[in-house]
Design a protein around this motif. Structure first.
Motif, mmCIF file in Angstrom:
data_model
loop_
_atom_site.group_PDB
_atom_site.id
_atom_site.type_symbol
_atom_site.label_atom_id
_atom_site.label_comp_id
_atom_site.label_asym_id
_atom_site.label_seq_id
_atom_site.Cartn_x
_atom_site.Cartn_y
_atom_site.Cartn_z
ATOM 1 N N LEU A 55 -82.807 -37.342 -8.536
ATOM 2 C CA LEU A 55 -83.612 -37.084 -7.345
ATOM 3 C C LEU A 55 -84.984 -36.523 -7.710
ATOM 4 O O LEU A 55 -86.003 -36.880 -7.112
ATOM 5 N N GLU A 56 -85.005 -35.644 -8.710
ATOM 6 C CA GLU A 56 -86.295 -35.091 -9.141
ATOM 7 C C GLU A 56 -87.204 -36.177 -9.711
ATOM 8 O O GLU A 56 -88.420 -36.205 -9.484
ATOM 9 N N LEU A 57 -86.600 -37.117 -10.466
ATOM 10 C CA LEU A 57 -87.393 -38.213 -11.033
ATOM 11 C C LEU A 57 -87.965 -39.101 -9.932
ATOM 12 O O LEU A 57 -89.138 -39.508 -9.974
ATOM 13 N N LYS A 58 -87.129 -39.428 -8.930
ATOM 14 C CA LYS A 58 -87.589 -40.269 -7.833
ATOM 15 C C LYS A 58 -88.670 -39.550 -7.034
ATOM 16 O O LYS A 58 -89.667 -40.162 -6.601
ATOM 17 N N GLU A 59 -88.503 -38.230 -6.879
ATOM 18 C CA GLU A 59 -89.531 -37.459 -6.164
ATOM 19 C C GLU A 59 -90.860 -37.500 -6.918
ATOM 20 O O GLU A 59 -91.938 -37.638 -6.321
ATOM 21 N N GLN A 60 -90.772 -37.383 -8.217
ATOM 22 C CA GLN A 60 -91.984 -37.413 -9.037
ATOM 23 C C GLN A 60 -92.706 -38.757 -8.912
ATOM 24 O O GLN A 60 -93.918 -38.820 -8.803
ATOM 25 N N GLN A 61 -91.939 -39.870 -8.891
ATOM 26 C CA GLN A 61 -92.537 -41.192 -8.749
ATOM 27 C C GLN A 61 -93.200 -41.349 -7.386
ATOM 28 O O GLN A 61 -94.300 -41.925 -7.274
ATOM 29 N N GLU B 52 -71.427 -31.481 -14.112
ATOM 30 C CA GLU B 52 -72.224 -32.478 -14.844
ATOM 31 C C GLU B 52 -72.726 -33.564 -13.903
ATOM 32 O O GLU B 52 -73.898 -33.984 -13.975
ATOM 33 N N ASP B 53 -71.871 -34.026 -12.974
ATOM 34 C CA ASP B 53 -72.287 -35.081 -12.052
ATOM 35 C C ASP B 53 -73.344 -34.567 -11.096
ATOM 36 O O ASP B 53 -74.310 -35.279 -10.758
ATOM 37 N N ILE B 54 -73.131 -33.275 -10.654
ATOM 38 C CA ILE B 54 -74.123 -32.714 -9.733
ATOM 39 C C ILE B 54 -75.476 -32.570 -10.433
ATOM 40 O O ILE B 54 -76.521 -32.904 -9.872
ATOM 41 N N GLN B 55 -75.451 -32.091 -11.673
ATOM 42 C CA GLN B 55 -76.708 -31.932 -12.434
ATOM 43 C C GLN B 55 -77.400 -33.282 -12.635
ATOM 44 O O GLN B 55 -78.631 -33.407 -12.540
ATOM 45 N N ARG B 56 -76.621 -34.347 -12.934
ATOM 46 C CA ARG B 56 -77.193 -35.688 -13.137
ATOM 47 C C ARG B 56 -77.847 -36.191 -11.855
ATOM 48 O O ARG B 56 -78.920 -36.779 -11.864
#
Length: 744
Positions: free
Chosen positions: A20-26, A11-15
């Motif tokens: 990271l994906e959100l920051k990459e998108q920004q 769960e922590d790894i998935q979070r």
């Protein structure tokens, strides 16, 4: 990265992956935005590279311009300094030249005065003295170079002072001689010299005294004896007004003649104190004329006697007219007073125009106070106010007396044919109109306003009292008599007096109606007569006259009230009792009928034809004797009473569908008859009954909804929901439950 290594739970790894994906998108969005603006940034950088070389040139040009401006400023300051020095030098040169000119003028004045006095050229001598008076003696002496020249200058001033005093004495002596010999040319010649010698105030006093003497001499020669020498009777009736007019014309000619001379040689605004002096002389001479008028016409004594008689016998006008005074003689005196007032107002208007013109040219605002003092507070103005006050009292007495006499000579009412109006109504309005128009000819705002108020009081109190008294006494005297039978000539000869009283009642109603119309017509005519006069007044005076005229117009409502009250009494107490008997018979006629009965009613109507016949007989004689407007009013009042009584009778009856149809026919016949006998529209008075007829003709209860509320269309219901339910309940074939169930 070390923190990622520490993650062990899925769960922590998935979070962490999601973050990271959100920051990459920004970051990708920011990069895209930067790339999109790359072209615009490049274009601006290119423009900046093109501008940089030009900025260097601008800096260099700015430095050059700054130096050029500083140089120009220094040059301008230098030139300005030299100009100031030149101006100072010029002023000193001009001052020196003026001193030299003054010295030369001084010597010329000495020689010129002496030569002019030798040949009696007093105008030229005065001109040299005027120039000498404008010189500054100390400044001229300071101009001399040595003591000898200074002594010569001092001697010149001494000679000129002696010449000045000598010339003043000559001018005073010559002017007095010219006045005593009535030499107008010489008088005007020396009047022009006074201001040149520094005697402006004395000159104005001399002019004032001379003009006053001119007025006095002309008055004695041409005006004073007119009253005793007139031979024409018509002119004798207006002789004192003519004398005042001649006095005013004399003064106007003198002012018009001497105003240009005074303003030219004495300065603008200097005619005002001279007009003040002239006005005082006018006051004296006009007072003599007014005194002679009052004595010879016995004007004040007559007014005093009238006032005393009015105080001692307050009701004398209505009880004992013309006992001591022949009011026909007042007409001549009143015309003469009106003419005197009108001519005096015209004279005041002339004086006001000249004073205002002089004040405007002089440019001194305080002159307004002088104008008010000369016109409003002069003795002549006070005399005319007193005269107008007495005129108002006499005019009002004249109007009341003639009115009372006209009423006393009214005709008998034994036998009248057709609509009759008393002959005194037109006579009264002729007198009122004559008196008001005569007050208009006085041109006095106070006099006009007072006569308008007096006319309104005469109509409201005196004439209204006469008509109201006749209405009251006639109605009481004939209240127990059958008026219709009386008018048809069915009474015994012993009732002739009662017939006369009843006729008087009808004629009085006509008199009140005509009086109301005459008031409106009189005010319209007066508005036309007053139009030109009102345009010349200030706002306050115009509002005052208009207010008085409106008060006179309002008296029309007083006489309308007499007509309304008298017609209402006639309708309710005399006509309606018999008609009500027939209306009450409506309840005895069944409207819950069969078709056979309905057909029988069509052949032999049991109700409405009898009612129409009764109404027709009752109103026929009134139509013959009342004016058209009064008869129409009587029919209107009668219709109101009939509809009210008929509605009450309806709600005491019951109906079926055929009965409702029968009532509709009866109502139409009644409306048609009453419409045919009057010029007024009366169908709206039957609105409630017509709507009841609609309800009584419905096939079923629910059909009312086709006429009510949003389905009403152009029909404006005068019945309330409660009235509608009560009307539905008159139908014997409608169930009460169905009626109560309907939502209105």
């Amino acid at each position: 990265m070390s923190s990622v290594d520490l993650l062990t739970a899925v769960e922590d790894i998935q979070r962490a992956v999601n973050e990271l994906e959100l920051k990459e998108q920004q970051l990708n969005q920011q990069l895209d935005s930067c790339l999109e603006s790359q072209a615009e940034v490049s274009r601006k950088l290119t423009l900046l590279q093109d501008v940089v070389p030009k900025v260097d040139y601008l800096i260099k040009d700015t430095v050059k311009l700054d130096g050029l401006i500083k140089h120009t400023c220094d040059l301008a300051e230098n030139v300005s300094s030299k100009v100031r020095k030149l101006d100072l030098a010029k002023n000193r040169v001009n001052s020196a030249m003026k001193r030299v000119d003054d010295v030369l003028d001084l010597k010329n004045c000495v020689d010129g005065v002496q030569n002019a006095l030798k040949i009696e050229d007093y105008e030229q001598a005065a001109a040299h003295i005027n120039r000498y008076l404008s010189l500054d003696e100390n400044l001229v002496k300071a101009t001399t170079v040595d003591s000898a020249e200074e002594g010569s200058v001092g001697g010149a001033f001494h000679l000129l002072r002696e010449a000045e005093e000598h010339l003043k004495g000559i001018v005073n002596e010559k002017f007095d001689t010219a006045v005593s010999s009535n030499n107008t040319v010489e008088v005007e010649r020396f009047l022009k010299i006074f201001p040149l010698l520094g005697m402006k105030e004395k000159g104005k006093r001399k002019i004032s005294q001379y003009l006053k003497s001119q007025i006095s001499d002309n008055y004695k020669q041409h005006i004073e004896g007119l009253a005793s020498t007139v031979t024409n009777d018509q002119r004798e009736k207006m002789i004192y007004a003519d004398m005042l007019m001649k006095l005013y014309e004399l003064i106007a000619k003198i002012i018009e003649k001497y105003q240009p001379l005074v303003e030219t040689y004495y300065g603008l605004g200097n005619m005002i104190p001279i007009i003040q002096a002239i006005q005082r002389e006018c006051d004296n001479r006009a007072s003599m004329i007014l005194k002679a008028f009052e004595n010879n016409r016995k004007f004040n004594l007559t007014v005093l006697s009238i006032k005393r008689s009015s105080k001692s016998v307050p009701d004398r006008v209505s009880k004992n007219p013309n006992e001591r005074f022949d009011v026909r003689e007042f007409d001549v005196v009143l015309n003469e007073v009106a003419a005197m007032s009108q001519r005096s107002e015209l004279y005041f208007s002339f004086i006001r125009k000249y004073l205002q013109s002089a004040a405007e040219l002089d440019g001194v605002e305080s002159r307004d106070a002088d104008i008010s003092l000369i016109i409003r507070d002069c003795e002549l103005s006070h005399k005319m106010q007193d005269l107008i006050g007495n005129y108002i009292a006499l005019e009002n007495f004249y109007m009341q007396e003639i009115t009372t006499k006209a009423v006393g000579l009214s005709q008998s009412y034994d036998n009248i044919t057709g609509p009759v109006t008393s002959n005194y109504v037109d006579d009264i309005f002729f007198i009122i109109k004559k008196s008001i128009r005569r007050s208009l000819s006085t041109a006095s705002t106070d006099g006009i306003g007072a006569m308008l108020n007096n006319a309104a009081t005469l109509l409201t109190n005196f004439f209204n009292g006469i008509l109201s008294g006749k209405i009251k006494s006639s109605f009481i005297a004939g209240s127990s008599i059958d008026l219709t039978g009386m008018l048809q000539g069915k009474l015994q000869p012993a009732l002739t007096e009662t017939i006369k009283v009843k006729n008087s009642y009808l004629v009085t109603l006509n008199d009140a109606e005509v009086t109301s119309e005459n008031v409106i017509k009189l005010c319209k005519d007066l508005e036309v007569d007053f139009r030109t006069f009102l345009d010349k007044l200030d706002d306050n005076s115009r509002h005052k006259i208009q207010s008085c005229l409106n008060d006179l117009r309002d008296t029309s409502d007083v006489f309308k009230a007499i007509v309304n009250n008298g017609s209402t009494q006639l309708c309710v107490s005399v006509i309606m009792p018999k008609i009500k008997v027939h209306i009450d018979g409506f309840t005895s006629v069944s409207h819950d009928i069969t078709e056979e009965t309905f057909n029988n009613y069509e052949l032999n109507d049991p109700f409405v034809q009898n009612l129409i016949s009764c109404i027709s007989q009752d109103i026929q004689n009134y139509k013959e004797h009342l004016s058209t407007a009064n008869f129409d009013l009587l029919i209107s009042l009668l219709t109101n009473e009939i509809t009210t009584e008929l509605e009450n009778a309806i709600f005491r009856s019951t109906f079926n569908r055929l009965g409702g149809l029968q009532f509709d026919k009866e109502l139409r016949a009644l409306v048609s008859f009453l419409t045919s006998v009057t010029q007024w529209t009366i169908r709206d008075k039957f609105a409630r009954l017509s709507q009841i007829a609609i309800i009584l003709n419905l096939e079923n209860v629910n059909e009312i909804l086709d006429y009510w509320g949003v389905n009403a269309g152009p029909l404006a219901w005068r019945l309330t929901p409660a009235d509608v339910r009560n009307s539905l309940m008159l139908r014997v074939d409608f169930r009460r439950e169905d009626i109560n169930r309907i939502k209105l």
